[in-house]
Scaffold this active site. Structure first.
Site, short mmCIF file in Angstrom:
data_model
loop_
_atom_site.label_atom_id
_atom_site.label_comp_id
_atom_site.label_asym_id
_atom_site.label_seq_id
_atom_site.Cartn_x
_atom_site.Cartn_y
_atom_site.Cartn_z
N HIS A 464 -94.00 54.11 39.29
CA HIS A 464 -92.59 53.75 39.45
C HIS A 464 -92.43 52.61 40.46
O HIS A 464 -91.46 52.55 41.21
CB HIS A 464 -91.78 54.98 39.90
C1 LIG Z 1 -96.93 54.94 31.68
C2 LIG Z 1 -95.60 54.86 32.36
C3 LIG Z 1 -94.75 55.95 32.32
C4 LIG Z 1 -93.50 55.88 32.96
N1 LIG Z 1 -92.62 56.90 32.79
C5 LIG Z 1 -91.36 56.77 33.27
C6 LIG Z 1 -90.37 57.74 32.97
O1 LIG Z 1 -90.57 58.67 32.20
N2 LIG Z 1 -89.15 57.59 33.56
C7 LIG Z 1 -88.86 56.54 34.39
O2 LIG Z 1 -87.76 56.47 34.91
N3 LIG Z 1 -89.77 55.58 34.63
C8 LIG Z 1 -90.99 55.65 34.07
N4 LIG Z 1 -91.89 54.65 34.26
C9 LIG Z 1 -91.47 53.48 35.03
C10 LIG Z 1 -90.51 52.57 34.29
O3 LIG Z 1 -90.84 52.50 32.91
C11 LIG Z 1 -90.57 51.19 34.94
O4 LIG Z 1 -90.26 51.32 36.31
C12 LIG Z 1 -89.60 50.19 34.33
O5 LIG Z 1 -89.77 50.13 32.93
C13 LIG Z 1 -89.84 48.84 34.97
O6 LIG Z 1 -89.00 47.88 34.40
P1 LIG Z 1 -89.18 46.36 34.80
O7 LIG Z 1 -88.21 45.59 33.99
O8 LIG Z 1 -89.13 46.24 36.28
O9 LIG Z 1 -90.69 45.99 34.38
P2 LIG Z 1 -91.40 46.14 32.98
O10 LIG Z 1 -90.63 46.99 32.05
O11 LIG Z 1 -92.81 46.53 33.26
O12 LIG Z 1 -91.35 44.67 32.35
C14 LIG Z 1 -92.11 43.58 32.80
C15 LIG Z 1 -92.42 42.70 31.61
O13 LIG Z 1 -92.87 41.44 32.07
C16 LIG Z 1 -93.99 41.05 31.31
N5 LIG Z 1 -94.77 40.14 32.14
C17 LIG Z 1 -95.41 40.42 33.30
N6 LIG Z 1 -95.98 39.30 33.79
C18 LIG Z 1 -95.68 38.30 32.94
C19 LIG Z 1 -95.98 36.91 32.90
N7 LIG Z 1 -96.70 36.32 33.86
N8 LIG Z 1 -95.52 36.18 31.87
C20 LIG Z 1 -94.77 36.75 30.89
N9 LIG Z 1 -94.46 38.06 30.87
C21 LIG Z 1 -94.92 38.82 31.88
C22 LIG Z 1 -94.69 42.36 31.00
O14 LIG Z 1 -95.59 42.23 29.94
C23 LIG Z 1 -93.52 43.26 30.73
O15 LIG Z 1 -93.13 43.21 29.38
C24 LIG Z 1 -93.14 54.69 33.66
C25 LIG Z 1 -94.01 53.60 33.69
C26 LIG Z 1 -95.22 53.66 33.05
C27 LIG Z 1 -96.11 52.45 33.07
#
Ligand SMILES: Cc1cc2nc3c(=O)[nH]c(=O)nc-3n(C[C@H](O)[C@H](O)[C@H](O)COP(=O)(O)OP(=O)(O)OC[C@H]3O[C@@H](n4cnc5c(N)ncnc54)[C@H](O)[C@@H]3O)c2cc1C
Length: 527
Positions: A464
């Protein structure tokens, strides 16, 4: 010229891009992972909410990072590398940050992020009979009877915790069903919800397989980004939504971060921003395994995670209804074995992904893969971790150091959490179901030092990650962005993902990540 380039199509990036397009902006959304245009185009491993096959090391939709949970303990850190980001492979627990979380962020000098200020963003994201009703992400709760959830709920009540039928209601924490972003058994990820319906919109361009390696800055202003193939994409404004690892990584590769650390790996410094990669918070967790007196129902399609106990001192205990061996393996209609089996067909990729992790811990998890378990987590750790640059080569992952349990308070609370789980398994309410704990002897439980050693051996992470480019007011030396999410020292550059949260929410962050995207769009389009 494009109005905004958004880097990263994850939970926040999808919501942000969609709302900017709705507001009339032209948006180029660049994603490192594979593009899937329609919900039905996503592979079964990603769609199927009952399993988490894409979180298994070696899966192509997974960045397969490695982190150090505490000194010398290395562990796989999955993150989504596909349209939808981590929402495409997560546990589907989709709950709002609490009022206390948001008002805590506001109290640090970010009044635009108070609970009242954020509520419209949450409301707009959800289709929940109890809250925002018209948003794109379905929110539901499983209240069907099940021997484990029923006994666990009764056990919590027996120990004096209140029922919490709606965990988004600002009520005192207790035991109740977790809100889930699942519809008809499908994990509805942020790309399905926000992008698929807008794919014909002339304002939206989505490019998958486009890892960004640098933010282009001219005369102190971001003017675009460069992808790994050398293409430059220019835009009036740049927003990084690469997640709490990808965003600080890209900032540092671009020369924005702690000056000495950047110079040490040969990166020219554009802006000395010491807070980049600092102040990382997450939820340290572990599993207390147990064996049942009888077989419990595990029909295909049953969601593994439907109930949680949250306590006033920010501990969380969740009964998993299926063992890891079943959660990580999916077998989908019309498809060959997927999930774990799919990964096992690529043993090289799996072994590479596991290289450098602690063999004893991997073995320990493999050994208990058929047990049932209670997930136990600290939801408000005092410890802080880091994401640090180790190479100027974008293909080398940054060093993720959680520094879990590095304070005496966290160690004490983790002991309390493990003992709470043991107490729950020992209640009269669970007596008929629990044969015994399988991996936590009484003498260990009774002795603080022994329990600390056991905890270290069993430690894991909820994945997280938050706070690696956190927001804060002008006088805050650790702040990377202001509360409008503008990066200090560089014009035209913002961050919108869980990196900006000053602390990890005391619930799962997935819904908050989407709300960050929604809120960022509001802040970028308000007059
Ligand atoms: C296995 C797992 C289980 C989880 N379970 C839960 C749950 O049940 N409940 C909950 O609340 N949270 C859960 N989480 C956490 C939650 O999913 C994340 O905190 C949330 O999705 C993060 O959102 P974000 O937009 O910050 O990043 P992300 O959703 O990770 O998005 C980042 C995106 O940027 C892209 N990216 C990264 N670097 C680059 C680059 N240089 N160039 C282009 N693209 C790039 C990545 O590929 C990705 O698509 C879980 C996470 C994981 C990994």
């Amino acid at each position: 010229m494009t109005d905004v380039v958004v880097v990263g199509a994850g939970s926040a990036g999808c919501a942000l891009a969609a709302r900017l397009v709705d507001a009339g902006r032209s948006v180029l959304l660049l994603e490192a992972g594979t593009d899937h245009r329609r919900p039905e185009d996503f592979p079964a491993t990603i769609r199927e909410a009952a399993t988490m096959g894409a979180a298994v090391p070696g899966h192509p939709a997974n960045w397969d990072l490695t982190g150090e949970l505490t000194d010398g303990v290395r562990w796989p850190v999955p993150r989504g590398k596909v349209l939808g980001g981590s929402s495409a492979l997560n546990g589907t627990y989709f709950i709002r940050a609490t009022r206390e979380d948001c008002d805590g962020w506001a109290a640090l000098g970010n009044d635009l992020w108070s609970a009242d200020a954020l509520r419209p963003a949450f409301d707009r994201s959800e289709a929940d009979p109890l809250h925002g009703t018209t948003g794109p992400l379905p929110v539901s709760r499983v209240t069907d009877p099940h021997p484990i959830t029923d006994a666990f709920t009764a056990a919590c009540l027996e120990l004096g915790f209140p029922a919490e039928p709606d965990k988004n209601a600002d009520a005192p924490p207790g035991v109740g069903p977790v809100p889930l972003n699942v519809r008809d058994g499908v994990r509805v990820n942020a790309a399905m919800a926000y992008l698929s319906p807008r794919r014909d919109s002339p304002g939206l361009t989505v490019r998958g397989d486009s890892p960004v390696v640098r933010v282009l800055v001219e005369h102190g202003r971001a003017v675009g980004v460069r992808t790994a193939d050398g293409t430059e994409h220019r835009a009036a404004e740049v927003v990084l939504s690469c997640g709490a690892v990808g965003t600080p990584h890209l900032l540092m590769l671009s020369g924005i971060g702690p000056a000495d650390a950047l110079r040490a790996v040969g990166v020219d410094v554009l802006a000395d921003v010491p807070g980049v990669g600092a102040d990382v918070t997450d939820h340290p967790d572990l599993y207390v395994t147990w064996s049942p007196t009888r077989r419990t129902p595990m029909p295909r399609g049953m969601l593994p995670l439907t109930t949680a106990l949250n306590t006033p001192d920010h501990l969380e205990v969740m009964p998993w209804l299926k063992p890891f061996s079943k959660v990580m393996l999916s077998r989908s209609d019309g498809h060959a074995l997927s999930g774990l089996a799919e990964v096992l067909r690529r043993p090289g990729a799996t072994l590479r992904a596991l290289r450098g992790t602690s063999p004893a811990k991997v073995w320990q998890q493999a050994r208990t893969r058929d047990d049932l378990y209670l997930g136990v987590a600290l939801q408000a750790e005092d410890s802080r971790g880091t994401v640090g640059l180790t190479s100027a080569d974008p293909s080398v992952q940054p060093r993720i150091r959680y520094r879990y349990l590095s304070t005496a308070t966290d160690r004490e609370r983790m002991r309390r959490a493990v003992r709470l789980a043991a107490d729950l398994l020992g209640t009269g309410a669970m007596a008929g179901l629990v044969q015994g704990r399988t991996d936590l002897p009484d003498d260990v439980l009774a002795d603080d030092a022994a329990l600390d050693r056991w905890t270290r051996a069993h430690l894991a992470t909820a994945i997280h990650l938050s706070g690696s480019a956190r927001m804060g007011p002008a006088g805050d030396p650790g702040a990377v962005v202001d509360q409008h999410l503008r990066v200090r020292g560089v014009e035209g550059l913002r961050v919108a993902d869980t990196s900006v949260l000053p602390t990890v929410p005391t619930r799962g962050p997935a819904a908050t990540a989407v709300a960050v995207g929604e809120r960022a769009a509001e802040l970028m389009t308000e007059l």
